[in-house]
Design an enzyme around this catalytic site. Structure first.
Site, PDB file in Angstrom:
ATOM      1  N   LYS A  77     -22.553  -5.087 -29.739  1.00 48.70           N
ATOM      2  CA  LYS A  77     -23.715  -5.755 -29.147  1.00 48.70           C
ATOM      3  C   LYS A  77     -24.753  -6.040 -30.231  1.00 48.70           C
ATOM      4  CE  LYS A  77     -26.991  -5.035 -25.291  1.00 48.70           C
ATOM      5  NZ  LYS A  77     -27.320  -4.121 -24.176  1.00 48.70           N
ATOM      6  N   SER A 151     -27.500  -5.837 -19.737  1.00 48.84           N
ATOM      7  CA  SER A 151     -27.798  -6.761 -20.814  1.00 48.84           C
ATOM      8  C   SER A 151     -26.624  -6.963 -21.767  1.00 48.84           C
ATOM      9  CB  SER A 151     -29.022  -6.243 -21.602  1.00 48.84           C
ATOM     10  OG  SER A 151     -28.758  -4.969 -22.182  1.00 48.84           O
ATOM     11  N   SER A 175     -27.190  -1.185 -18.357  1.00 49.73           N
ATOM     12  CA  SER A 175     -26.585  -2.282 -19.121  1.00 49.73           C
ATOM     13  C   SER A 175     -25.174  -2.001 -19.601  1.00 49.73           C
ATOM     14  CB  SER A 175     -27.467  -2.629 -20.316  1.00 49.73           C
ATOM     15  OG  SER A 175     -28.700  -3.144 -19.871  1.00 49.73           O
TER      16      SER A 175
END
Length: 601
Positions: A77, A151, A175
């Protein structure tokens, strides 16, 4: 052909070790799949393919048995630092070039993983929807009209779509769990402090954690074992030993909310899928025990209505002042509220949170874990774009309270609904019970017979657990007790079993001692002044371990040895006062290489 190829971490590593597939072939396949998938919104930056293949080819010179993630492609990420990539947090104006890996990424690389790219996210990790990024909206891997979830949108889609078998997300408020459900994969949210957050762009620094996406629970647990361990570079790091995966426990008690407390926002299919999941748990042998969910809901409201929004504001305060238009309008609206909070607001919320934590402690006195829907429903991208804040908030119904209450979590696929929308459940327990959640979650997922991610690949049978794992104690050996060496017979006489060959963390020096037979001494030194040393880990019953340790002569001692992946194990160390006449042989990398040369001179 795709369905015939190894998809999970376990299958890929096994193929690499057996030589039926090389790491370079796996990396080339990854890039071909990324091209075929053809969604530019999944990755913010992608490594040059030739560079990644060259790294994979270099792995062939290393000991495959010592690297648990040997040749596994990994996506990270883009709010986690990885050398060779900019870190953007999905905000071009914020972008910077890190000078070293985040600790979690460093440990993955040390275990043989190959980082291939940085994935898209809700900007500054604020959101559970995956649509708040200037780099586009990744398409959900199961149904293209659905949000990918956030997210950690790109990381979840990359695993769901079969591009990589492992990716890192982050999980402050859900997330690492909501996008796992929406892409029919496993999302592991570890205990706070178990994986270092050094090198992570904060969302809420006191609540952040690095999370794991994988196709199976065993894969996710393996990745956690590689990254777990304390880190002096992270003041929020904690020394939380990771237990072993165990057989499904007898008398398992799972908490389910009282009648009328669950919220599905009118989604009858989600409600029915949750009911079926509870029946599955009962069939597996769990006892369902009702508990009061209201204190958890109240905690969840604190996250965005309370002072923790100020933590998000702190991260982007300067950017809000200098270039507010560079921030996504929804992210700007949510975080700007943090500027208005007072110290009195903060203490008031902390007092209330402490009271809620005490109530929750009592909840777990007669319950092993909670089983909740991962999210109450699912939304399309069009629905979320039309109503961005309210629908996002609904998705956090069962996730927002988890880190505030210091719980660990495991999101597992539970069903594929008739309308093609995935449904998942999340197991929650007090911090430190990560291995217990994995032990029960792996059986539940296997029992669903669901295919993995979006590719329709069947689950392989669960790997058998080591025999007598509950009674076994591991010990690391670095010298005469290694396989084939002079004293290895002492271990075999006690029915010890070789578990793995690996290396220490790069914080040790190895010395040749003047003993008969020849033995080395392993010494822990200051970080940065040592090297990685080869070792083997053997498993003994507790009684055999006692006999073995009792027979160890001076100057050898048993202490805690830190491994390359961050794990710790008991093993042979040396008493430093005998090293004056010993030869430093660290440069050989291990006792075997030293003895091989000694035999020829």
């Amino acid at each position: 052909m795709g369905a015939q190829q190894p998809e999970t971490i376990a299958a890929i590593v096994a193929a690499h070790r057996a030589g039926t597939m090389t790491p370079a072939q796996t990396i080339a396949r990854t890039y071909q799949r990324i091209r075929d998938h053809n969604d530019p919104a999944v990755f913010i930056s992608l490594r040059d393919e030739r560079d990644a293949i060259a790294e994979a080819e270099k792995l062939a010179t290393k000991n495959a048995a010592s690297q648990p993630l040997y040749g596994v492609p990994v996506a990270v990420k883009d709010n986690i630092d990885a050398l060779g990539f900019p870190t953007t947090a999905a905000c071009p104006a914020f972008s910077y070039t890190p000078t070293h890996d985040a600790t979690a990424v460093e440990r993955l690389r040390a275990a043989g993983a190959i980082i291939i790219g940085k994935t898209n996210l809700d900007q500054f990790a604020t959101g559970l929807v995956g649509v708040r990024s200037p780099y586009g909206i990744p398409k959900n891997s199961i149904r293209e009209d659905l949000i990918p979830g956030g997210s950690s949108s790109g990381s979840a889609v990359a695993v769901g779509a079969g591009l990589v078998p492992l990716s890192l997300g982050t999980d402050t408020a859900g997330s690492g769990r909501v996008p796992a459900m929406l892409n029919n994969i496993v999302g592991l949210k570890p205990s706070l402090g178990m994986i270092s957050t050094a090198g992570l762009v904060p969302a809420c620094r006191t609540l952040d954690c690095v999370s794991v996406f994988a196709l199976t629970v065993d894969d996710a647990a393996l990745a956690l074992s590689v990254m777990a361990g304390p880190d002096q570079a992270d003041p929020f790091s904690r020394d939380r030993p990771l237990g072993a995966i165990t057989p499904f426990p007898a008398n398992l008690r799972l908490g389910v909310p009282r009648n009328g407390q669950l919220i599905f926002f009118g989604d009858k299919k989600a409600e029915a899928a949750y009911g079926e999941a509870l029946k599955r748990w009962t069939t597996l042998g769990a006892e369902l025990v009702e508990f009061d969910l209201e204190p958890f809901y109240e905690t969840a409201r604190l996250l965005y209505e309370g002072p923790w929004v100020a933590e998000r504001y702190l991260v982007i305060k300067n950017l809000l002042a200098s270039a507010p238009d560079s921030i996504h309008p929804v992210t700007r609206e949510i975080t700007a509220a943090g500027a208005r909070l007072t110290a009195a607001d903060t203490f008031s919320a902390l007092y209330r949170l402490q009271g809620l934590r005490k109530i929750v402690e009592r909840t777990f006195t007669n319950i092993d874990a909670l089983v909740l829907p991962t999210a109450p429903t699912a939304y399309t991208t069009a629905q979320v774009l039309a109503n961005p804040i309210e629908l996002n908030s609904r998705l956090g119904t069962y996730t927002n309270f988890v880190n505030l209450l210091d719980l660990c979590g495991l999101a597992v696929p539970a069903a594929m609904r008739a309308d093609g929308i995935p449904f998942g459940i999340t197991l929650l327990a007090p911090a430190g019970r990560d291995a217990m959640l994995a032990s029960i979650g792996r059986l539940f997922h296997a029992d669903t017979k669901l295919t993995l991610g979006a590719k329709g690949v069947a689950q392989a049978p669960l790997a058998p657990l080591p025999a007598n794992s509950g009674d076994a104690i591991s010990i690391a050996v670095v010298g005469a007790h290694l396989s084939g060496m002079a004293l290895n017979g002492e271990l075999k006489a006690l029915n010890a079993k070789l578990i793995e060959a690996t290396t220490t963390a790069p914080d040790y020096r190895l010395f040749a001692l003047k003993t008969t037979p020849p033995k080395p001494g392993l010494l822990r030194v200051e970080t940065g002044k040592g090297a990685s040393v080869e070792l083997e880990i053997w498993s003994l019953s507790s009684s055999a371990f006692g006999k073995f340790v009792n027979a160890i002569p001076s100057p050898m001692a048993i202490g805690t040895i830190r491994l390359a992946g961050g794990r710790s194990v008991k093993g042979f160390l040396v008493e430093p006062e005998v090293l004056g006449e010993a030869r430093d042989i660290t440069a050989y990398g291990g006792w075997r290489a030293y003895m091989k040369e000694a035999a020829t001179t």
